[in-house]
Write a protein that holds these residues in place. Structure first.
Motif: not given
Length: 259
Positions: A79-80, A82-83
């Motif tokens: 998730e991080h 991707s962000s």
């Protein structure tokens, strides 16, 4: 194609037939992490098998608890990572996967060089730009490299896995990827590989997605007030010296199977 560079890394060129999206880049990195964890005996079974296994055992089972911790860490890293593709002023050039007690004493070092541009997944859809074909290209290239396969087959005791980014980032604070300004990749690691995701400039990027959006590396971005509709444009203004290494706050730890 396999070559050795001046840092004594084995270079593996992965020739892509189509552009990657930011989601595809993230999936490629995460699938490579899972592959390395299994091949280097950091997890007892392939990751997909572990997913199936944990659905059939009690949540208090020791193996289920260990897998839950691993799964949570991988989800957080994914998730991080991707962000990072959507941060203003952030330009990711490389991702490094490191196995070893510390980032300075790697037993295995894999550097992934991203292509010169990736398509923004906020506008480009998975069904139009699937990550499956690039993943197959990556796997084929790795399987065809004898040195890489030998490195995967060499036994390794349980150790740590670190994920690092080399990026140009105008953001002063990074909550998850912490700056490591003094870090220098190993000149002569025991097993050191550089995977180059290569994209032909003539690749056709026409599609039926709502808006064509290119995110270029080595660049500065232009934004409008409505970011969902904007076509991001970046220009080659960043220099090599503006790129710095950042380390994931979380360390990926595998586990042994307890019967």
């Amino acid at each position: 194609m396999f070559t050795r560079n001046k840092r004594s890394e084995m270079e593996i060129d992965v020739m892509l037939d189509e552009p990657l999206t930011s989601d595809s880049c993230t999936k490629i990195v995460m699938e490579l992490i899972k592959y390395v964890l299994y091949q280097k005996q950091q997890i007892p079974f392939a990751y997909e098998a572990l997913v199936q296994f944990q659905t059939n055992v009690k949540t208090t089972d020791r193996n289920a608890v260990s897998f839950k911790a691993l799964s949570s860490t991988l989800k957080s890293v994914s998730e991080h990572l991707s962000s990072q593709f959507f941060l203003k002023g952030c330009d990711i050039k490389e991702v490094a996967i490191i196995l070893g007690a510390t980032i300075l004493s790697p037993k295995l070092y894999i550097e992934i060089e991203l292509p010169p541009y990736v398509l923004n997944s906020k506008q480009h859809k998975e069904y139009q730009h699937s990550s499956r074909k690039p993943l197959l290209k990556l796997m084929r290239s790795m399987l065809e490299c004898d040195e890489f396969q030998q490195a995967m087959n060499d036994p390794l005791n349980m150790t740590n896995m670190f994920v690092m980014l080399r990026k140009s980032d105008s953001n002063l604070v990074s909550d998850f990827f912490l700056p490591k300004p003094q870090y220098v990749p190993p000149v002569q690691a025991v097993n050191s590989f550089r995977i180059k995701l290569c994209q032909n400039d003539k690749v056709d990027v026409q599609c039926n997605c709502r808006t064509l959006v290119k995110v270029y590396h080595d660049s500065c971005k232009t934004y409008s007030e409505n970011e969902d509709d904007v076509q991001y444009t970046q220009y080659n203004n960043s220099t090599q010296s503006s790129y710095r290494w950042y380390q994931s706050k979380q360390i990926i730890k595998g586990f042994k199977f307890y019967s």
